[in-house]
Design a protein around this motif. Structure first.
Motif, PDB file in Angstrom:
ATOM      1  N   ALA A 233      -1.312   3.262  -5.719  1.00  0.00           N
ATOM      2  CA  ALA A 233      -1.782   3.024  -4.336  1.00  0.00           C
ATOM      3  C   ALA A 233      -1.665   1.587  -3.870  1.00  0.00           C
ATOM      4  O   ALA A 233      -1.453   1.345  -2.678  1.00  0.00           O
ATOM      5  CB  ALA A 233      -3.236   3.501  -4.202  1.00  0.00           C
ATOM      6  N   LEU A 234      -1.848   0.601  -4.743  1.00  0.00           N
ATOM      7  CA  LEU A 234      -1.786  -0.820  -4.333  1.00  0.00           C
ATOM      8  C   LEU A 234      -1.105  -1.612  -5.425  1.00  0.00           C
ATOM      9  O   LEU A 234      -1.578  -1.637  -6.564  1.00  0.00           O
ATOM     10  CB  LEU A 234      -3.209  -1.381  -4.143  1.00  0.00           C
TER      11      LEU A 234
ATOM     12  N   TYR B 267       0.834  -1.204   0.000  1.00  0.00           N
ATOM     13  CA  TYR B 267       0.000   0.000   0.000  1.00  0.00           C
ATOM     14  C   TYR B 267       0.870   1.255   0.000  1.00  0.00           C
ATOM     15  O   TYR B 267       1.797   1.372   0.815  1.00  0.00           O
ATOM     16  CB  TYR B 267      -0.875  -0.025   1.261  1.00  0.00           C
TER      17      TYR B 267
ATOM     18  N   CYS C 126      -8.494  -1.586  -7.523  1.00  0.00           N
ATOM     19  CA  CYS C 126      -8.110  -0.224  -7.138  1.00  0.00           C
ATOM     20  C   CYS C 126      -8.010   0.668  -8.384  1.00  0.00           C
ATOM     21  O   CYS C 126      -7.271   0.362  -9.314  1.00  0.00           O
ATOM     22  CB  CYS C 126      -6.769  -0.245  -6.414  1.00  0.00           C
ATOM     23  N   PRO C 127      -8.730   1.789  -8.405  1.00  0.00           N
ATOM     24  CA  PRO C 127      -8.653   2.672  -9.572  1.00  0.00           C
ATOM     25  C   PRO C 127      -7.309   3.386  -9.680  1.00  0.00           C
ATOM     26  O   PRO C 127      -7.003   3.966 -10.710  1.00  0.00           O
ATOM     27  CB  PRO C 127      -9.802   3.663  -9.340  1.00  0.00           C
ATOM     28  N   ARG C 128      -6.528   3.326  -8.599  1.00  0.00           N
ATOM     29  CA  ARG C 128      -5.207   3.976  -8.602  1.00  0.00           C
ATOM     30  C   ARG C 128      -4.102   2.931  -8.460  1.00  0.00           C
ATOM     31  O   ARG C 128      -3.095   3.156  -7.789  1.00  0.00           O
ATOM     32  CB  ARG C 128      -5.152   4.954  -7.431  1.00  0.00           C
TER      33      ARG C 128
ATOM     34  N   CYS D 239      -3.396   7.020  -2.654  1.00  0.00           N
ATOM     35  CA  CYS D 239      -4.742   6.524  -2.337  1.00  0.00           C
ATOM     36  C   CYS D 239      -5.755   7.673  -2.275  1.00  0.00           C
ATOM     37  O   CYS D 239      -5.472   8.731  -1.707  1.00  0.00           O
ATOM     38  CB  CYS D 239      -4.684   5.814  -0.987  1.00  0.00           C
ATOM     39  N   VAL D 240      -6.939   7.441  -2.875  1.00  0.00           N
ATOM     40  CA  VAL D 240      -8.005   8.452  -2.823  1.00  0.00           C
ATOM     41  C   VAL D 240      -9.133   8.025  -1.860  1.00  0.00           C
ATOM     42  O   VAL D 240     -10.181   8.650  -1.803  1.00  0.00           O
ATOM     43  CB  VAL D 240      -8.587   8.742  -4.227  1.00  0.00           C
ATOM     44  N   HIS D 241      -8.908   6.916  -1.108  1.00  0.00           N
ATOM     45  CA  HIS D 241      -9.839   6.441  -0.066  1.00  0.00           C
ATOM     46  C   HIS D 241     -11.247   6.155  -0.599  1.00  0.00           C
ATOM     47  O   HIS D 241     -12.240   6.411   0.072  1.00  0.00           O
ATOM     48  CB  HIS D 241      -9.873   7.430   1.116  1.00  0.00           C
ATOM     49  N   CYS D 242     -11.285   5.589  -1.790  1.00  0.00           N
ATOM     50  CA  CYS D 242     -12.581   5.207  -2.365  1.00  0.00           C
ATOM     51  C   CYS D 242     -13.130   3.952  -1.689  1.00  0.00           C
ATOM     52  O   CYS D 242     -14.322   3.661  -1.784  1.00  0.00           O
ATOM     53  CB  CYS D 242     -12.436   4.962  -3.868  1.00  0.00           C
ATOM     54  N   LEU D 243     -12.260   3.156  -1.071  1.00  0.00           N
ATOM     55  CA  LEU D 243     -12.592   1.925  -0.326  1.00  0.00           C
ATOM     56  C   LEU D 243     -13.097   0.785  -1.212  1.00  0.00           C
ATOM     57  O   LEU D 243     -13.721  -0.152  -0.713  1.00  0.00           O
ATOM     58  CB  LEU D 243     -13.571   2.202   0.820  1.00  0.00           C
ATOM     59  N   LEU D 244     -12.830   0.856  -2.517  1.00  0.00           N
ATOM     60  CA  LEU D 244     -13.158  -0.292  -3.368  1.00  0.00           C
ATOM     61  C   LEU D 244     -12.370  -1.523  -2.928  1.00  0.00           C
ATOM     62  O   LEU D 244     -12.871  -2.645  -2.975  1.00  0.00           O
ATOM     63  CB  LEU D 244     -12.870   0.028  -4.834  1.00  0.00           C
ATOM     64  N   CYS D 245     -11.142  -1.337  -2.497  1.00  0.00           N
ATOM     65  CA  CYS D 245     -10.336  -2.483  -2.032  1.00  0.00           C
ATOM     66  C   CYS D 245     -11.017  -3.142  -0.837  1.00  0.00           C
ATOM     67  O   CYS D 245     -11.089  -4.373  -0.746  1.00  0.00           O
ATOM     68  CB  CYS D 245      -8.928  -2.029  -1.676  1.00  0.00           C
TER      69      CYS D 245
ATOM     70  N   MET E  22      -8.810   4.413   4.257  1.00  0.00           N
ATOM     71  CA  MET E  22      -7.962   3.231   4.173  1.00  0.00           C
ATOM     72  C   MET E  22      -6.700   3.442   5.000  1.00  0.00           C
ATOM     73  O   MET E  22      -6.042   4.479   4.896  1.00  0.00           O
ATOM     74  CB  MET E  22      -7.611   3.019   2.696  1.00  0.00           C
TER      75      MET E  22
HETATM   76  S1  SF4 Z   1      -9.062   0.976  -3.844  1.00  0.00           S
HETATM   77 FE1  SF4 Z   1      -7.082   2.027  -4.038  1.00  0.00          FE
HETATM   78  S2  SF4 Z   1      -7.575   4.226  -3.989  1.00  0.00           S
HETATM   79 FE2  SF4 Z   1      -9.368   3.092  -3.208  1.00  0.00          FE
HETATM   80  S3  SF4 Z   1      -9.058   3.058  -0.960  1.00  0.00           S
HETATM   81 FE3  SF4 Z   1      -8.167   1.153  -1.777  1.00  0.00          FE
HETATM   82  S4  SF4 Z   1      -5.987   1.669  -2.100  1.00  0.00           S
HETATM   83 FE4  SF4 Z   1      -7.094   3.592  -1.880  1.00  0.00          FE
END
Ligand code: SF4
Ligand code: SF4
Length: 93
Positions: free
Chosen positions: A87-88, A36, A81-83, A41-47, A63
């Motif tokens: 981010a991941l 990570y 993750c869109p980033r 990270c944009v904290h969208c929480l898709l992960c 996150m």
């Molecule tokens: S999916 Fe990616 S951008 Fe979204 S909260 Fe998780 S690490 Fe962050």
């Protein structure tokens, strides 16, 4: 970790107590792991939404990172993750 024999297990594979999955450190199976990078990270929480384990740590809608005790290394979080480039990212253990 000591392994139980079949005579030590509950008959019929019954789970005798609730919520015991948290005691099993499924991270021990892992051959890959997500890394990570909070700066991307944009904290969208898709992960968090897609992770099949309770392995994405979240607090107050943000996150925080990965719980490596329970992450199996399936890679779904990094795929969704869109980033993902920032981010991941999955790496070998
Ligand atoms: S999916 Fe990616 S951008 Fe979204 S909260 Fe998780 S690490 Fe962050
Ligand atoms: S690799 Fe799989 S188990 Fe680990 S945090 Fe990502 S989605 Fe969850």
């Amino acid at each position: 970790m000591s392994l139980k024999g079949y005579k030590d297990l509950p008959e019929g594979g019954v789970i005798p107590e609730r919520g015991n999955s948290v005691l099993y450190k499924t991270g021990e199976w892992r051959s890959m792991k997500p890394v990570y990078y909070p700066e991307g990270c944009v904290h969208c929480l898709l992960c968090w939404a897609f992770c099949p384990e309770p392995a994405i740590k979240v607090e107050n809608g943000r996150m925080l990172g990965i719980d490596y005790d329970h992450c199996k290394g399936c890679g779904i979080c990094a795929r969704e993750c869109p980033r993902k480039e920032k981010a991941l990212q999955m790496v070998r253990e």
